[in-house]
Motif scaffolding. Structure first.
Motif, short mmCIF file in Angstrom:
data_model
loop_
_atom_site.label_atom_id
_atom_site.label_comp_id
_atom_site.label_asym_id
_atom_site.label_seq_id
_atom_site.Cartn_x
_atom_site.Cartn_y
_atom_site.Cartn_z
N TYR A 36 0.83 -1.20 0.00
CA TYR A 36 0.00 0.00 0.00
C TYR A 36 0.87 1.25 0.00
CZ TYR A 36 -3.30 3.55 1.43
OH TYR A 36 -4.03 4.69 1.48
N GLU B 26 -3.45 15.93 4.88
CA GLU B 26 -4.78 15.50 4.46
C GLU B 26 -5.03 14.04 4.79
OE1 GLU B 26 -6.85 16.87 0.69
OE2 GLU B 26 -4.81 17.56 0.40
N LEU B 27 -3.95 13.22 4.66
CA LEU B 27 -4.09 11.79 4.97
C LEU B 27 -4.44 11.60 6.44
CD1 LEU B 27 -1.17 10.07 3.03
CD2 LEU B 27 -3.60 9.71 2.72
N SER C 28 -6.08 13.73 8.27
CA SER C 28 -7.48 14.13 8.40
C SER C 28 -8.39 13.01 7.86
CB SER C 28 -7.67 15.43 7.62
OG SER C 28 -9.00 15.67 7.36
N HIS C 29 -7.95 12.37 6.76
CA HIS C 29 -8.69 11.27 6.15
C HIS C 29 -8.85 10.12 7.15
CE1 HIS C 29 -9.71 8.87 2.44
NE2 HIS C 29 -9.45 7.89 3.28
N GLU D 269 -8.70 10.31 10.39
CA GLU D 269 -9.60 10.69 11.49
C GLU D 269 -11.06 10.55 11.05
OE1 GLU D 269 -7.84 14.41 12.43
OE2 GLU D 269 -6.22 13.35 13.45
N ASP D 270 -11.35 10.91 9.79
CA ASP D 270 -12.70 10.74 9.26
C ASP D 270 -13.08 9.26 9.21
OD1 ASP D 270 -13.67 13.34 8.71
OD2 ASP D 270 -12.33 13.50 7.00
N ALA D 271 -12.10 8.44 8.78
CA ALA D 271 -12.35 6.99 8.68
C ALA D 271 -12.60 6.39 10.07
CB ALA D 271 -11.18 6.31 7.99
N ASP E 161 -16.02 7.06 11.21
CA ASP E 161 -17.08 6.51 10.36
C ASP E 161 -17.26 5.02 10.64
OD1 ASP E 161 -18.80 5.81 8.36
OD2 ASP E 161 -17.45 6.24 6.69
N SER F 175 -19.00 2.91 9.12
CA SER F 175 -19.09 2.07 7.92
C SER F 175 -17.74 1.94 7.19
CB SER F 175 -20.13 2.65 6.96
OG SER F 175 -19.67 3.88 6.45
N ALA F 176 -16.71 2.60 7.70
CA ALA F 176 -15.40 2.55 7.02
C ALA F 176 -14.82 1.14 7.13
CB ALA F 176 -14.45 3.54 7.65
N ASP F 177 -14.17 0.71 6.07
CA ASP F 177 -13.56 -0.62 6.15
C ASP F 177 -12.31 -0.55 7.01
OD1 ASP F 177 -11.06 -0.68 4.08
OD2 ASP F 177 -12.66 0.62 3.37
N THR G 2 -8.84 0.74 5.62
CA THR G 2 -8.60 2.19 5.52
C THR G 2 -8.20 2.74 6.88
OG1 THR G 2 -10.29 2.33 3.83
CG2 THR G 2 -9.66 4.40 4.84
N VAL H 100 -4.45 1.25 7.75
CA VAL H 100 -3.27 1.73 7.02
C VAL H 100 -3.12 3.24 7.08
CG1 VAL H 100 -3.18 -0.18 5.39
CG2 VAL H 100 -4.42 1.89 4.78
N GLY H 101 -4.22 3.92 7.37
CA GLY H 101 -4.14 5.37 7.37
C GLY H 101 -3.70 5.96 8.69
N TYR I 222 -12.09 12.30 2.11
CA TYR I 222 -12.74 11.09 2.59
C TYR I 222 -14.16 10.97 2.03
CZ TYR I 222 -14.31 7.35 5.60
OH TYR I 222 -14.80 6.16 6.05
N TYR J 229 -5.45 11.71 -3.35
CA TYR J 229 -4.92 13.01 -2.95
C TYR J 229 -3.92 13.61 -3.96
CZ TYR J 229 -7.58 12.52 1.26
OH TYR J 229 -8.63 12.39 2.13
N TRP K 277 -8.60 24.90 3.60
CA TRP K 277 -8.70 24.19 4.89
C TRP K 277 -9.83 24.79 5.70
CZ3 TRP K 277 -6.25 19.80 6.16
CH2 TRP K 277 -5.10 19.45 5.43
N ARG L 262 -13.08 21.60 11.62
CA ARG L 262 -14.32 20.90 11.97
C ARG L 262 -14.75 21.31 13.38
NH1 ARG L 262 -12.70 14.75 10.55
NH2 ARG L 262 -11.62 15.03 12.50
N ASP M 58 -8.64 19.96 11.40
CA ASP M 58 -8.74 20.62 10.09
C ASP M 58 -9.07 19.62 8.98
OD1 ASP M 58 -8.18 23.08 11.10
OD2 ASP M 58 -6.01 22.88 10.85
#
Lengths: 177, 111
Positions: free
Chosen positions: A8, A30-31, A33-34, A36-38, A41, A43-45, A48, A51-52, B27, B49, B65, B68, B73
């Motif tokens: 990956y 951004e990764l 932040s991604h 943290e969103d995952a 969530d 429903s996130a697998d 994700t 590895v994130g 995301y 990305y 940016w 939240r 951020d």
């Protein structure tokens, strides 16, 4: 800590490796932040989420930083080799116009002229953007220059015998595939 | 899944079509693509990305940016005027192209 997912991150590295350090840092942010969103969530697998993980993204960042530092060092080395070989070829060209006057015979002037041609070939080869053609030009130019100095018919042959192989060495290093 | 090149060719169009609906973050985009395609296309972060950044550099989208509620951020993307023009153009192209390819590769015998 979870195992580091090599395949990956090798794909991610390939993409990130071509970007500038600033862009890369922005993507790593951004990764995070991604991830943290995952994590938030349901429903996130799990892949994700796993590895994130921010520390793993940071691990990629650290690795890429070392790749960038190595690339910068390599670029510096290349620049200095380019300057050295350009200076060397230019010196050969200039001195080949001066040296024959010391011997003052026809052979010296002919060999001086031939040396200029070979030095120009090497110089063009060193700066050639296409490595394949560049290698051929450097090789033929510097080999020719060495051959000019071989017969020892002129007082300055040893100069070509030194500069020829040196140009071959630096030029071939620059035009390495 | 799909060949890498196949996805690469249509990734920009998909991203712009989604962002056209309003500002979105990475995301959210990845999740929308997965749900819209019934899990057929699962975009990895390593592709998503860098693609977004490339498009931003080319002026198709604009990134910003935003904090939240929980203080973290998030980077949102919106379509630029130039991006909208390119999207309209590429969408029309894609519709023509995909319809033409489908006609050739579908099981229906060619008359």
């Amino acid at each position: 800590m979870l195992p580091f997912n090599e395949s990956y991150f090798s794909e991610l590295e390939q993409e990130l490796g071509s970007l500038s350090a600033e862009e890369r840092d922005s993507i790593l942010r951004e990764l995070r932040s991604h991830t943290e969103d995952a994590c938030a969530d349901p429903s996130a697998d799990t892949f994700t989420v796993q590895v994130g993980l921010p520390e793993q993204a940071a691990k990629v960042g650290r690795h890429l930083r070392s790749v960038h530092i190595a690339a910068r060092r390599e670029a510096r080395k290349r620049r200095s080799t380019l300057i050295i070989s350009t200076l060397m070829a230019s010196t050969v060209i200039v001195l080949s116009f001066i040296f024959p006057w010391f011997d003052g015979n026809l052979i010296a002037f002919i060999l001086g002229g031939v040396a200029v041609v070979f030095a120009v070939l090497s110089l063009v080869g060193v700066w050639m953007p296409k490595p394949r053609i560049g290698r051929w030009l450097v090789w033929s130019g510097s080999a020719g220059l060495t051959l000019v100095g071989m017969p020892a018919l002129i007082s300055f042959s040893s100069f070509y015998l030194i500069c020829g192989p040196l140009l071959l060495l630096t030029g071939m290093r620059l035009q390495r595939a | 899944m799909f060949e890498r090149e196949l996805l690469k060719g249509s990734l920009g169009l998909m991203l712009m079509a989604l962002i056209e609906q309003g500002p979105m973050y990475g995301y959210q985009i990845a999740k929308l693509i997965r749900t819209h395609t019934n899990d057929v296309i699962d975009l990895k972060e390593g592709s998503l990305y860098p693609a977004l950044h490339r498009m931003e550099k080319e002026g198709m989208i604009e990134g910003f940016w935003q904090r939240r509620d929980d203080g973290v951020d998030r980077r949102y993307y919106r379509l630029s005027a130039e991006g909208q023009r390119i999207l309209d153009e590429r969408r029309a192209q894609w519709n023509r192209f995909s319809a033409a390819v489908s006609k050739v590769v579908s099981d229906a015998p060619i008359q």
